[in-house]
Design a protein around this motif. Structure first.
Motif, PDB file in Angstrom:
ATOM      1  N   THR A 145       0.854  -1.194   0.000  1.00  0.00           N
ATOM      2  CA  THR A 145       0.000   0.000   0.000  1.00  0.00           C
ATOM      3  C   THR A 145       0.883   1.235   0.000  1.00  0.00           C
ATOM      4  N   TYR A 146       0.521   2.210  -0.826  1.00  0.00           N
ATOM      5  CA  TYR A 146       1.202   3.497  -0.848  1.00  0.00           C
ATOM      6  C   TYR A 146       0.175   4.581  -0.525  1.00  0.00           C
ATOM      7  N   THR A 147       0.490   5.424   0.456  1.00  0.00           N
ATOM      8  CA  THR A 147      -0.412   6.498   0.874  1.00  0.00           C
ATOM      9  C   THR A 147       0.022   7.805   0.229  1.00  0.00           C
ATOM     10  N   PHE A 148      -0.945   8.542  -0.339  1.00  0.00           N
ATOM     11  CA  PHE A 148      -0.635   9.783  -1.036  1.00  0.00           C
ATOM     12  C   PHE A 148      -1.769  10.778  -0.815  1.00  0.00           C
ATOM     13  N   LYS A 149      -1.512  12.025  -1.171  1.00  0.00           N
ATOM     14  CA  LYS A 149      -2.538  13.068  -1.100  1.00  0.00           C
ATOM     15  C   LYS A 149      -2.982  13.460  -2.496  1.00  0.00           C
ATOM     16  N   THR A 150      -4.279  13.644  -2.667  1.00  0.00           N
ATOM     17  CA  THR A 150      -4.809  14.097  -3.941  1.00  0.00           C
ATOM     18  C   THR A 150      -4.664  15.604  -4.049  1.00  0.00           C
ATOM     19  N   LYS A 151      -4.949  16.142  -5.220  1.00  0.00           N
ATOM     20  CA  LYS A 151      -4.861  17.591  -5.398  1.00  0.00           C
ATOM     21  C   LYS A 151      -5.958  18.307  -4.614  1.00  0.00           C
ATOM     22  N   TYR A 152      -6.943  17.562  -4.137  1.00  0.00           N
ATOM     23  CA  TYR A 152      -8.008  18.138  -3.317  1.00  0.00           C
ATOM     24  C   TYR A 152      -7.669  18.112  -1.832  1.00  0.00           C
ATOM     25  N   GLY A 153      -6.493  17.567  -1.500  1.00  0.00           N
ATOM     26  CA  GLY A 153      -6.046  17.528  -0.114  1.00  0.00           C
ATOM     27  C   GLY A 153      -6.447  16.281   0.639  1.00  0.00           C
ATOM     28  N   ASP A 154      -7.154  15.350  -0.033  1.00  0.00           N
ATOM     29  CA  ASP A 154      -7.586  14.121   0.627  1.00  0.00           C
ATOM     30  C   ASP A 154      -6.442  13.113   0.655  1.00  0.00           C
ATOM     31  N   GLN A 155      -6.377  12.348   1.718  1.00  0.00           N
ATOM     32  CA  GLN A 155      -5.388  11.284   1.807  1.00  0.00           C
ATOM     33  C   GLN A 155      -6.004   9.999   1.272  1.00  0.00           C
TER      34      GLN A 155
END
Length: 241
Positions: A145-155
């Motif tokens: 699993t890789y955790t990232f942030k979207t351009k909307y700020g959601d994780q």
């Protein structure tokens, strides 16, 4: 103390090259792009400078180049004296991050996990190490699993399969497969015999981490509207992903 990249480069150089061929299961051809640089004897600086690549970065072990359209990424050796046993300019890694470039068995980014298995062979998992070592035309699969942030700020969390296949000519190819869509997101190609750490073989992920390439590979997910990602999360939960 070495970081993940240094450890990976050491394996790619000295340690992996002393492993005997055939120590693990194998396929007949784990090369890419019609046997591109198959013997790894080509100094690639001129090739990179004349084929729309730009210098990306460097570390103690290698120089990194990124194709201008962000479809391909390559690292080549820059230090023959640091235990890596490669002259400057010789290939370490190729990462394919967009459609248009195939493995020798015809797989490219965007294809399905089903197509990968049809081309290369059955997948075995962490409980099948002994079977994998002795069964030709099989691949080894891990999950992550890789955790990232979207351009909307959601994780968000990207769940993936990490799949490796080897051949007997010192090549291995890895497929990063989206666990939700079952589609290939990136392909990694490495030159060298299978290394001893096959039970945790995820060099493609190490390269994406170390060189900061996840934003290219996950561009669609990073730019995805929260409503779409929410629906996918519901569907994944229904499927048990």
């Amino acid at each position: 103390m070495f970081g993940a990249k240094s450890i990976s480069k050491l394996f790619l150089g000295s340690m992996l090259l002393i492993m005997p061929a055939g120590s693990f299961a194998y396929v007949d051809d784990a090369g890419i792009m019609d046997h591109f640089n198959y013997a790894n004897d080509q100094c690639l600086y001129d090739y990179l400078n004349h084929n729309d690549y730009k210098f990306y970065n460097k570390d103690r072990w290698s120089d990194a180049y990124l194709k201008k359209d962000h479809s391909l990424f390559m690292t080549i050796s820059n230090n023959p004296f640091a235990g890596i046993r490669r002259q400057p300019g010789l290939l370490y890694t190729i990462l394919i991050m967009k459609p248009g470039y195939q493995t020798d068995k015809g797989i490219e980014v965007g294809m399905s996990l089903e197509q990968v298995i049809a081309a290369y062979g059955e997948l075995l998992y962490s409980g099948d190490i002994d079977k994998y070592r002795n069964t030709p035309n099989t691949g080894y699969a891990l999950e992550g699993t890789y955790t990232f942030k979207t351009k909307y700020g959601d994780q968000e969390r990207f769940k993936y399969y990490m799949i490796s296949y080897f051949d007997l000519d010192s090549h291995w190819v890895e497929f990063l497969v989206d666990k939700s869509s079952k589609k290939v997101k990136a392909i990694g190609y490495f030159y060298g015999d299978p290394r001893s750490g096959i039970s945790n073989n995820r060099d493609l992920v190490y390269e994406l981490n170390d060189w900061g390439l996840w934003p290219i590979v996950l561009a669609d997910r990073i730019n995805e509207h929260p409503l779409k990602s929410s629906w996918r999360a519901i569907a994944d939960a229904w499927k048990g992903i």
